[in-house]
Design a protein around this motif. Structure first.
Motif, short mmCIF file in Angstrom:
data_model
loop_
_atom_site.label_atom_id
_atom_site.label_comp_id
_atom_site.label_asym_id
_atom_site.label_seq_id
_atom_site.Cartn_x
_atom_site.Cartn_y
_atom_site.Cartn_z
N PHE A 181 44.89 44.52 35.96
CA PHE A 181 45.84 44.89 37.01
C PHE A 181 47.22 44.28 36.77
O PHE A 181 48.24 44.89 37.07
N ASP A 185 50.58 46.35 36.36
CA ASP A 185 51.77 46.09 37.18
C ASP A 185 53.00 45.86 36.32
O ASP A 185 54.10 46.30 36.65
N TYR A 194 49.35 46.38 42.37
CA TYR A 194 47.93 46.63 42.16
C TYR A 194 47.11 45.35 42.26
O TYR A 194 46.00 45.35 42.80
N GLU A 195 47.63 44.25 41.73
CA GLU A 195 46.89 42.99 41.82
C GLU A 195 46.72 42.56 43.27
O GLU A 195 45.64 42.11 43.68
N TYR A 198 44.06 45.05 45.02
CA TYR A 198 42.65 45.10 44.63
C TYR A 198 42.02 43.74 44.38
O TYR A 198 40.80 43.60 44.52
#
Length: 531
Positions: A181, A185, A194-195, A198
């Motif tokens: 992720f 990114d 995204y980090e 998720y």
């Protein structure tokens, strides 16, 4: 900052690529000469810099470390492999197809829907070689020929052509997903979106892997590169390594995501039978990134000759020193053909020479620099110099196992731009037959860990036999294998008891053994007599 390119579609180069925006937005397929130009990086040594004082010239010499890359046949094969993997992986993911677009727009059950469009081929390959041979640098050089992110305005789609992720040192699934992720990114320049979305404290492994696969499909990742794959060997549980490898194979089967592994020879021990099966099913094979050798196989000088001659030309000396066979052999001896060690040693020798004011690289200087400034790699180089397997095996990232070399072609010769090149090295008939026999044994159910040994033994016993005679010979040996000896049960010999005077056992048998009887016989002590 990430650079996004707007899609510019070229004419399809073969019929299969017609009408595939994800493929036709890529650069044209490279010829061998194009690849050499793409890979080659030769720093410039200007006359003005050579005239500078020594302490300034040292800074210019750093270009040797950062800006030198000489293309070899391995680079050519790598570029062809990556080019084919990306395009073949996109064949089943056509964003011009309305039903496929609708699938991408639905985030739930994405991997299950995409799998309907996937083919049967496993798009898995690997680049395995000793540390310092230039594997990661070569992959990055090839990937630099592709834009990483392409915007398809017509289809409202963001395509990520390639993504490079490093396998975590702790070999955990969660850390791998975090690295994925973060790389995503960085490629999309979205400030860790995204980090944050998720990677949460309560996110379990199954959720992370599901998000991994879903986002990979959503952004049409063309190639996933997993570097330092040998780190999985550090996992405390073999189940973790197997789980990650199975997940990667599943990615190729469900969303048709090609995966390229990069690692040291230690990575060979990681591939489970399922992973090896996937690799055999792939049309892309595995690339052994070997050290340079000094054998002259082409009649135009060895691969080491061409590589080192180019490196030697990068001199910031006021009077450039001519290259001699003695120097060339000396550097090979102290680097053992490992590109990074050779480049580092040459840079350090040159900086030491200009610092002391004697601009010449002599044997004494090379030996001094090696012993003083490369002491960290000295034990490994000494092991290679010894040529003894027992010494080399102490360092599991030095050499590719001999059995693996038998099964794969050697690809370390540099590129001759004016000649037509063969991608695969020359393989002797004996090696070819041995490789085929090993594959036959594995398909017959013999374990991959012992198949090479069994095959080599059969070839040594019947050197003139053909493939089927060898296979039959191995089967006969199995049939004639003596059964393990059965251990006879020892015979039980019944011994008669031996008695002594006033034996309690006789007293019990003859007089009943009651307390009164035993007291009358004087075998019961009166404690009062001792108080």
């Amino acid at each position: 900052m990430a650079v996004f390119e707007t899609a510019k579609y070229i004419d399809a180069e073969i019929d299969e690529y017609e009408g595939h925006p994800l493929i036709n937005a890529l650069p044209p397929i490279n010829s061998q000469k194009d690849t050499a130009v793409l890979i080659r990086r030769i720093p410039v040594v200007s006359a003005e810099e050579v005239a500078l004082p020594a302490h300034i010239r040292r800074h210019a010499m750093l270009r040797i470390m950062d800006g030198f890359l000489y293309p070899t046949r391995a680079h050519l094969q790598l570029e062809q492999t990556i080019s084919s993997m990306i395009r073949q992986g996109y064949l089943s993911r056509n964003i011009a197809n309305k039903s496929y677009q609708e699938t991408l727009n639905r985030t739930e059950n994405l991997t299950a829907d995409v799998s309907r469009n996937a083919g049967n081929e496993a798009l898995v390959s690997s680049v395995i070689g000793c540390s310092g041979a230039g594997k990661s640098t070569a992959v990055e050089a090839v990937l630099a020929g592709y834009p990483q992110v392409i915007m398809h305005s017509m289809y409202q789609h963001v395509q990520i052509v390639w993504l490079k992720v490093e396998c975590p040192h702790d070999a955990s699934v969660k850390s791998l997903c975090i690295n994925f992720f973060r790389a995503l990114d960085e490629a999309l320049d979205n400030n860790g979106l995204y980090e944050k979305q998720y990677v949460k404290p309560r996110a379990n492994v199954e959720m992370l892997l599901g998000d991994f696969a879903r986002i990979a499909a959503l952004h049409s990742i063309g190639l996933l590169v997993i570097d330092e794959i040998q780190h999985l060997e550090r996992s405390r549980s073999s189940n973790v390594s197997d789980r990650i490898l199975r997940f990667f194979v599943q990615l190729t089967n469900t969303i048709k995501l090609p995966i390229l592994f990069i690692g040291t020879p230690k990575a060979y021990e990681l591939f489970s039978p399922s992973m090896r099966s996937a690799r055999r099913a792939s049309q892309f094979g595995s690339i052994n990134w070997n050290r340079f050798n000094t054998a002259d196989r082409t009649g135009k000088g060895s691969d080491w000759d061409r590589f080192f001659s180019q490196l030697w030309s990068l001199q910031w000396f006021k009077s450039p020193q001519p290259l001699t066979d003695e120097i060339k052999h000396l550097f090979w001896d102290y680097s053992q053909g490992i590109a990074h060690v050779a480049v580092t040693l040459f840079y350090l020798c040159q900086t030491r020479a200009v610092t002391v004011g004697r601009e010449i690289i002599s044997r004494e200087l090379v030996e001094t620099v090696f012993n003083e400034e490369l002491h960290m790699v000295k034990p490994m180089i000494r092991a290679l110099q010894s040529g003894r397997d027992s010494e080399i095996q102490k360092y599991d990232d030095l050499e590719i196992p001999r059995v693996s070399l038998v099964q794969h072609a050697e690809v370390s010769a540099p590129i001759d731009e004016g000649a037509t090149l063969r991608v695969n090295g020359d393989i002797s008939p004996e090696q070819s037959q041995l490789s085929k026999l090993i594959n036959m044994l594995e398909q017959a159910g013999i374990g991959e860990d012992i198949a090479p040994t069994v095959a080599e033994q059969a070839v040594s016993e019947l050197p003139d036999a053909n493939l089927f005679e060898l296979f039959a010979h191995i089967n006969n040996l199995k049939d004639k294998e003596p059964a393990p000896p059965t251990k006879e049960k020892p015979k039980v010999v019944k011994l008669e008891p031996r008695y002594v005077e006033n034996d309690l056992r006789l007293m019990v048998n003859s007089k009943g053994g009651t307390y009164k009887t035993m007291k009358s016989e004087g075998v019961i002590l009166r404690l009062a007599d001792y108080l």
